[in-house]
Design a protein around this motif. Structure first.
Motif, PDB file in Angstrom:
ATOM      1  N   THR A 134       0.840  -1.206   0.000  1.00  0.00           N
ATOM      2  CA  THR A 134       0.000   0.000   0.000  1.00  0.00           C
ATOM      3  C   THR A 134       0.870   1.248   0.000  1.00  0.00           C
ATOM      4  OG1 THR A 134      -1.763  -1.168   1.157  1.00  0.00           O
ATOM      5  CG2 THR A 134      -1.803   1.247   1.260  1.00  0.00           C
ATOM      6  N   PHE A 135       1.909   1.228   0.837  1.00  0.00           N
ATOM      7  CA  PHE A 135       2.837   2.355   0.883  1.00  0.00           C
ATOM      8  C   PHE A 135       3.507   2.556  -0.477  1.00  0.00           C
ATOM      9  CE2 PHE A 135       6.988   4.260   1.537  1.00  0.00           C
ATOM     10  CZ  PHE A 135       6.655   5.390   2.276  1.00  0.00           C
ATOM     11  N   GLU A 136       3.938   1.459  -1.106  1.00  0.00           N
ATOM     12  CA  GLU A 136       4.610   1.540  -2.408  1.00  0.00           C
ATOM     13  C   GLU A 136       3.701   2.139  -3.473  1.00  0.00           C
ATOM     14  OE1 GLU A 136       7.201   1.168  -5.662  1.00  0.00           O
ATOM     15  OE2 GLU A 136       7.581   1.258  -3.519  1.00  0.00           O
ATOM     16  N   VAL A 137       2.467   1.675  -3.526  1.00  0.00           N
ATOM     17  CA  VAL A 137       1.527   2.190  -4.523  1.00  0.00           C
ATOM     18  C   VAL A 137       1.273   3.677  -4.281  1.00  0.00           C
ATOM     19  CG1 VAL A 137      -0.882   2.074  -5.297  1.00  0.00           C
ATOM     20  CG2 VAL A 137       0.449  -0.020  -5.037  1.00  0.00           C
ATOM     21  N   THR A 138       1.084   4.049  -3.030  1.00  0.00           N
ATOM     22  CA  THR A 138       0.855   5.452  -2.683  1.00  0.00           C
ATOM     23  C   THR A 138       2.068   6.301  -3.056  1.00  0.00           C
ATOM     24  OG1 THR A 138      -0.570   4.778  -0.856  1.00  0.00           O
ATOM     25  CG2 THR A 138       0.268   7.031  -0.798  1.00  0.00           C
ATOM     26  N   ALA A 139       3.262   5.838  -2.674  1.00  0.00           N
ATOM     27  CA  ALA A 139       4.483   6.599  -2.968  1.00  0.00           C
ATOM     28  C   ALA A 139       4.710   6.712  -4.474  1.00  0.00           C
ATOM     29  CB  ALA A 139       5.686   5.930  -2.307  1.00  0.00           C
ATOM     30  N   ARG A 140       4.465   5.629  -5.193  1.00  0.00           N
ATOM     31  CA  ARG A 140       4.739   5.611  -6.633  1.00  0.00           C
ATOM     32  C   ARG A 140       3.756   6.475  -7.418  1.00  0.00           C
ATOM     33  NH1 ARG A 140       7.469   1.961 -10.076  1.00  0.00           N
ATOM     34  NH2 ARG A 140       7.984   0.817  -8.190  1.00  0.00           N
ATOM     35  N   TYR A 141       2.465   6.333  -7.136  1.00  0.00           N
ATOM     36  CA  TYR A 141       1.464   6.980  -7.988  1.00  0.00           C
ATOM     37  C   TYR A 141       0.990   8.336  -7.484  1.00  0.00           C
ATOM     38  CZ  TYR A 141       1.559   2.640 -10.490  1.00  0.00           C
ATOM     39  OH  TYR A 141       1.990   1.556 -11.220  1.00  0.00           O
ATOM     40  N   LEU A 142       1.030   8.581  -6.192  1.00  0.00           N
ATOM     41  CA  LEU A 142       0.605   9.893  -5.695  1.00  0.00           C
ATOM     42  C   LEU A 142       1.770  10.874  -5.585  1.00  0.00           C
ATOM     43  CD1 LEU A 142      -2.056   9.085  -2.945  1.00  0.00           C
ATOM     44  CD2 LEU A 142      -2.409   9.854  -5.283  1.00  0.00           C
ATOM     45  N   PHE A 143       2.948  10.347  -5.226  1.00  0.00           N
ATOM     46  CA  PHE A 143       4.086  11.231  -4.995  1.00  0.00           C
ATOM     47  C   PHE A 143       5.219  11.034  -6.004  1.00  0.00           C
ATOM     48  CE2 PHE A 143       2.079  10.453  -0.824  1.00  0.00           C
ATOM     49  CZ  PHE A 143       1.617  11.737  -0.587  1.00  0.00           C
ATOM     50  N   VAL A 144       5.032  10.141  -6.949  1.00  0.00           N
ATOM     51  CA  VAL A 144       6.035   9.821  -7.960  1.00  0.00           C
ATOM     52  C   VAL A 144       7.403   9.610  -7.297  1.00  0.00           C
ATOM     53  CG1 VAL A 144       6.923  10.398 -10.253  1.00  0.00           C
ATOM     54  CG2 VAL A 144       4.723  11.293  -9.538  1.00  0.00           C
ATOM     55  N   ALA A 145       7.393   8.826  -6.234  1.00  0.00           N
ATOM     56  CA  ALA A 145       8.616   8.544  -5.478  1.00  0.00           C
ATOM     57  C   ALA A 145       8.629   7.076  -5.062  1.00  0.00           C
ATOM     58  CB  ALA A 145       8.694   9.459  -4.258  1.00  0.00           C
ATOM     59  N   PRO A 146       8.867   6.178  -6.014  1.00  0.00           N
ATOM     60  CA  PRO A 146       8.842   4.755  -5.665  1.00  0.00           C
ATOM     61  C   PRO A 146       9.965   4.395  -4.693  1.00  0.00           C
ATOM     62  CG  PRO A 146       9.693   5.064  -7.877  1.00  0.00           C
ATOM     63  CD  PRO A 146       9.216   6.403  -7.402  1.00  0.00           C
ATOM     64  N   THR A 147       9.737   3.350  -3.936  1.00  0.00           N
ATOM     65  CA  THR A 147      10.753   2.889  -2.985  1.00  0.00           C
ATOM     66  C   THR A 147      11.600   1.815  -3.655  1.00  0.00           C
ATOM     67  OG1 THR A 147       9.419   1.079  -2.120  1.00  0.00           O
ATOM     68  CG2 THR A 147       9.107   3.235  -1.097  1.00  0.00           C
ATOM     69  N   ILE A 148      12.763   1.549  -3.070  1.00  0.00           N
ATOM     70  CA  ILE A 148      13.581   0.442  -3.570  1.00  0.00           C
ATOM     71  C   ILE A 148      13.373  -0.814  -2.712  1.00  0.00           C
ATOM     72  CG2 ILE A 148      15.332   2.001  -4.486  1.00  0.00           C
ATOM     73  CD1 ILE A 148      17.149   1.064  -2.125  1.00  0.00           C
TER      74      ILE A 148
END
Length: 164
Positions: A27-41
């Motif tokens: 959930t965090f990854e999807v939120t970071a990737r699509y809302l903040f354009v900041a995917p995690t590694i």
């Protein structure tokens, strides 16, 4: 036996926690990737690791608690003696399969550990971390299958117990 049962219950709760953590990480990854354009590694790989370990360490408790998948439409129609025979044969198969997977998994784990293999991802975790889950999970499943086989040999088995 009580200590082993306590261990399996603790592992089942840890597995449940790992599944919740995997959901949270994804959930965090999807939120970071699509809302903040900041995917995690880390989120995808650690959630995958959580799912692998959770699945493996939950298996023996599931078998012991009768919560595994069982197709019992025919065996429920059998008498207690025939049910015990079917349960015993099933546990022989589960124990044999688990022993083979644990043995092969131990070789794969050791080879990866010795060679220092990694996942090759951005996080670059050692592959033995996930491979060890196979050895642990199937090793414990083997022990539980032997316990269930002993129960089937000693007395009546109800295949329509809790979880079916």
């Amino acid at each position: 036996m009580k200590a082993y049962a306590t261990l399996l219950m603790a592992l089942a709760w840890i597995a449940a926690l790992l599944f919740v953590l995997a959901g949270g990480m994804l959930t965090f990854e999807v939120t970071a990737r699509y809302l903040f354009v900041a995917p995690t590694i880390w989120a995808a790989e650690l959630s995958q690791l959580s799912l692998i370990w959770g699945s493996m360490i939950a298996m023996p408790w599931l078998l012991g608690a009768g919560r595994h998948i069982a197709v019992d439409a025919v065996t429920n129609q059998l008498g207690p003696g025939a049910q015990r025979i079917c349960q015993g044969l099933a546990m022989i198969f589960v124990a044999g399969f688990s022993a083979i997977v644990a043995w092969k998994g131990a070789g794969i784990f050791y080879d990866s550990f010795e060679r220092g293999r990694t996942t090759g991802s951005m996080l670059d975790l050692p592959t033995w971390v996930s491979e060890l889950a196979i050895l642990v999970g199937f090793g414990l499943l083997f022990l539980q299958a032997v316990i269930e086989l002993t129960k089937a040999v000693k007395g009546p088995v109800s295949l329509s117990g809790a979880g079916h």
